[in-house]
Design an enzyme around this catalytic site. Structure first.
Site, PDB file in Angstrom:
ATOM      1  N   ASP A 296       1.406   2.820  -5.744  1.00  0.00           N
ATOM      2  CA  ASP A 296       1.630   3.923  -4.800  1.00  0.00           C
ATOM      3  C   ASP A 296       1.931   5.266  -5.456  1.00  0.00           C
ATOM      4  OD1 ASP A 296       1.026   2.784  -2.329  1.00  0.00           O
ATOM      5  OD2 ASP A 296       2.904   1.664  -2.334  1.00  0.00           O
TER       6      ASP A 296
ATOM      7  N   ASP B  84      -4.496   0.444   1.743  1.00  0.00           N
ATOM      8  CA  ASP B  84      -3.623   1.611   1.592  1.00  0.00           C
ATOM      9  C   ASP B  84      -3.946   2.428   0.339  1.00  0.00           C
ATOM     10  OD1 ASP B  84      -2.626  -0.838   2.654  1.00  0.00           O
ATOM     11  OD2 ASP B  84      -0.595  -0.068   2.793  1.00  0.00           O
TER      12      ASP B  84
ATOM     13  N   THR C 212      -3.660 -10.685   5.264  1.00  0.00           N
ATOM     14  CA  THR C 212      -2.810  -9.575   5.701  1.00  0.00           C
ATOM     15  C   THR C 212      -1.434  -9.679   5.065  1.00  0.00           C
ATOM     16  OG1 THR C 212      -2.238  -8.198   7.586  1.00  0.00           O
ATOM     17  CG2 THR C 212      -1.717 -10.551   7.788  1.00  0.00           C
TER      18      THR C 212
HETATM   19  N1  GLY Z   1       1.535   1.500   2.383  1.00  0.00           N
HETATM   20  C1  GLY Z   1       2.474   0.655   3.040  1.00  0.00           C
HETATM   21  C2  GLY Z   1       2.485   0.798   4.500  1.00  0.00           C
HETATM   22  O1  GLY Z   1       1.585   1.368   5.085  1.00  0.00           O
HETATM   23  O2  GLY Z   1       3.421   0.326   5.112  1.00  0.00           O
END
Ligand code: GLY
Length: 368
Positions: free
Chosen positions: A89, A149, A209
């Site tokens: 991230d 993500d 998921t």
């Molecule tokens: N990137 C983690 C979320 O969307 O919760």
């Protein structure tokens, strides 16, 4: 539509929050609709600095910039000391906390810090599977997967190639993008949250998921990451395959919206369900449609941006609460499988502010 009253509310919340988060950062989700401070240790620490920069650009009030610059120093400490950076991230973190300040003010310290974030992200590139590994230690067999993500993390790599002239960042981002486009979307235009690969051969194995209802459902924020991720990748690559991907994920997102245009946390649920919403997913999707409308005809999607943003602004802000709150949007859903309840989410607040900024000032230069 006049979005300034909604932006004024968001900016005033951000102003109040500067005092609470002078040395810290809002936790990813609120508790009883109030964010508490935490150290710079989460994947979400960049969102508040991003909001400070939007508030600065909107108001020109130097207090916001001063606070964002101070937070950037904490981000430098984090990357220099490798504190909680063993994950993908880096884009959510360093694009919003540092690229933002570089783009707005030409700040070299912020640029160098963001490049350190990009270098860290490069360490997660797996050349066998051609993707960026999301979570866990590299070479850990149970974590050999990408997640949707990450489409919001690869812009940091594209940006790094632009400012350094070194193509290694862009090459890794392109490989990750190709792999994602191949596996992440199903024939019915919904998306997987995460996808595993064989460790030895790099061949795709299966989708699973983490935050959605089931492996074959349509986690709302994941679908929205697909919408915005496609637009951001197009911005940097001009890869026309992204138009088709964008059309598919965006049409499906809109088709599954309930009558008040704010999605349930998983889009297998719709009108009549008792399940919670996820306001953050609507805000992310709005940013994606607004970005992609610069590159292709989005006339069939743009009316839904107005509908989603109006519904969020009128019915889903903390104005509706009968007690003090430091959140902007209510009814965000961080992770239902982890038992979370509807709360403020700091990412929902960020993307709502970004969408407002885009609507008020279409020439605004994004931080991604
Ligand atoms: N990137 C983690 C979320 O969307 O919760």
């Amino acid at each position: 539509m006049d979005y300034t009253k909604h932006m004024d509310f968001a900016v005033e919340k951000t102003r109040e929050n500067i005092k609470i988060f002078k040395y810290g950062f809002p936790m990813p989700q609120s508790r009883d609709y109030n964010y508490a401070p935490e150290a710079c240790v989460d994947w979400t620490s960049g969102f508040f600095p991003g909001m400070e920069m939007i508030a600065y650009e909107y108001t020109k009030d130097e207090e916001f910039l001063k606070s964002a610059r101070f937070h950037a120093e904490i981000f430098r400490h984090r990357i220099d000391n490798k504190i909680a950076v063993n994950h993908h991230d880096m884009g959510f973190l360093y694009s919003l906390a540092c690229v933002s300040i570089y783009k707005v003010k030409g700040d070299e310290f912020a640029k160098e810090t963001a490049l350190l974030g990009a270098d860290q992200l490069m360490e997660r590139y797996n050349p066998v599977g051609r993707f960026i590994q999301a979570w866990g230690n590299m070479h850990d067999d149970t974590n050999n997967r990408l997640i949707i993500d990450c489409l919001l993390n690869i812009p940091l790599l594209y940006w790094a190639s632009e400012v350094t002239g070194d193509e290694k960042y862009k090459n890794a981002a392109n490989a990750h993008l190709d792999t994602t486009l191949k596996v992440i979307i199903r024939d019915n235009n919904t998306t997987y949250h995460t996808y595993f690969f064989d460790k030895k051969t790099g061949e795709p194995v299966r989708g699973q998921t983490a935050q959605g209802y089931s492996d074959d459902s349509c986690w709302a924020r994941g679908q929205a990451w697909g919408v915005y991720g496609a637009a951001l990748a197009y911005h940097y690559t001009k890869n026309e395959a992204l138009f088709d991907f964008f059309n598919r994920v965006t049409s499906e997102f809109i088709k599954r919206l309930p009558s008040d245009y704010v999605p349930y946390w998983d889009m297998v649920f719709s009108d009549g369900s008792d399940e919670p919403r996820d306001t953050s997913a609507a805000a992310v999707a709005c940013c994606g449609i607004l970005e992609m409308s610069k590159y292709m005809d989005c006339s069939k999607y743009l009316p839904y941006v107005d509908k989603m943003m109006e519904s969020l602004g009128e019915n889903y802000t903390s104005k509706r609460l009968s007690y003090p709150s430091n959140v902007i949007l209510t009814d965000g859903m961080y992770s239902r499988p982890d038992g979370h309840k509807p709360e403020g989410t700091i990412f929902g607040d960020y993307f709502y502010m970004e969408a407002l900024m885009r609507l008020i000032n279409p020439d605004w230069h994004m931080y991604w």
